[in-house]
Design a protein around this motif. Sequence first.
Motif, mmCIF file in Angstrom:
data_model
loop_
_atom_site.group_PDB
_atom_site.id
_atom_site.type_symbol
_atom_site.label_atom_id
_atom_site.label_comp_id
_atom_site.label_asym_id
_atom_site.label_seq_id
_atom_site.Cartn_x
_atom_site.Cartn_y
_atom_site.Cartn_z
ATOM 1 N N TRP A 192 -8.902 -33.089 -57.945
ATOM 2 C CA TRP A 192 -10.276 -32.585 -58.047
ATOM 3 C C TRP A 192 -11.013 -32.455 -56.720
ATOM 4 N N LYS A 193 -10.549 -33.100 -55.659
ATOM 5 C CA LYS A 193 -11.355 -33.203 -54.439
ATOM 6 C C LYS A 193 -11.681 -31.837 -53.839
ATOM 7 N N ARG A 194 -10.666 -30.982 -53.682
ATOM 8 C CA ARG A 194 -10.908 -29.680 -53.060
ATOM 9 C C ARG A 194 -11.985 -28.895 -53.806
ATOM 10 N N VAL A 195 -12.018 -29.015 -55.130
ATOM 11 C CA VAL A 195 -12.982 -28.261 -55.929
ATOM 12 C C VAL A 195 -14.374 -28.881 -55.878
ATOM 13 N N LEU A 196 -14.458 -30.208 -56.007
ATOM 14 C CA LEU A 196 -15.750 -30.847 -56.206
ATOM 15 C C LEU A 196 -16.467 -31.248 -54.926
ATOM 16 N N ILE A 197 -15.767 -31.423 -53.839
ATOM 17 C CA ILE A 197 -16.429 -31.826 -52.593
ATOM 18 C C ILE A 197 -17.536 -30.858 -52.188
ATOM 19 N N PRO A 198 -17.328 -29.534 -52.263
ATOM 20 C CA PRO A 198 -18.402 -28.624 -51.842
ATOM 21 C C PRO A 198 -19.542 -28.472 -52.849
ATOM 22 N N THR A 199 -19.447 -29.111 -54.016
ATOM 23 C CA THR A 199 -20.430 -28.926 -55.080
ATOM 24 C C THR A 199 -21.489 -30.025 -55.069
ATOM 25 N N GLU A 200 -22.323 -30.028 -56.114
ATOM 26 C CA GLU A 200 -23.349 -31.063 -56.276
ATOM 27 C C GLU A 200 -22.772 -32.382 -56.768
ATOM 28 N N ALA A 201 -21.521 -32.413 -57.163
ATOM 29 C CA ALA A 201 -20.917 -33.601 -57.770
ATOM 30 C C ALA A 201 -21.018 -34.818 -56.856
#
Length: 279
Positions: A190-199
């Motif tokens: 999940w890191k590549r997807v969620l790091i740039p988000t609000e998560a």
Amino acid sequence: HTDELLAVATLLLKYPDAEIVRSRDPKVAESADVVVDVGHIYDPEKLRFDHHQPSGSGEHANGAPYASFGLVWKELGVELSGGSDEAKIIESKIVIPVDAGDNGLAVETEIFPGIRNYSIWDYFESFSNGAVSEEDFNNGFMEALPHAIALLKREIRAAQRSVESWREVERIYKESEDKKIIFLPEHLHWKRVLIPTEAIFVIRPRMSIGGWTVRGVPDAVHSFNVKKPFPTSWAGLDDGTLADISGVPGALFCHRNRWIAGAETKEGAIKLAELALNS
């Protein structure tokens, strides 16, 4: 060399019935269908993959010079791995470090004098340790080759699973009402997807041992610096103590560096994440 070995292993994934001939004789090269790491020619249309020309044979997108492994992967990687994202994973993880090393460039920073990670170079070159003749080296190469092929097959499968995970995590994130606490129903990359988000926090099942983890989203893929750490008062606490301090029944632990915590139930993990988010 690991560069040559993995270039040949890649070619054997494409041409599994090929005969391997190791030689520096130009006449042998001229008669071959594919030439790797010798001949001073890079011409993918003619299946010539050497990088020893005075001007080299180009660079990866990040500036690392190509070696023969990279040249072969550039030509066949997308086809063999099933897609450009999958091929890029292999390129970053294996190909570029090997290409850089073959060109005399280090990709690691030495922290302890004289100490470095045991590398893929060390592993494959162990097959020729003690070799004193050309026959010894050739035997070592052929002994190592099945291991190189098996490694590439495993890494391709892993890359494919990663890309599948990314797509699933993207879907979950888009459908989540709360963009700061993201629930994943299974183990996904999940890191590549969620790091740039609000998560801020990710909740997911604990593999094999049961329970649930709450993981702070880091600021980079290989970092443990999280966007928001757990409360200082939770640092290093475990069974019983963390439940008492946090007020969450079944709270199991919080890492002393405050980047991950755990609970017996999904509800407890969600509560820990909510408390940490609002702390």
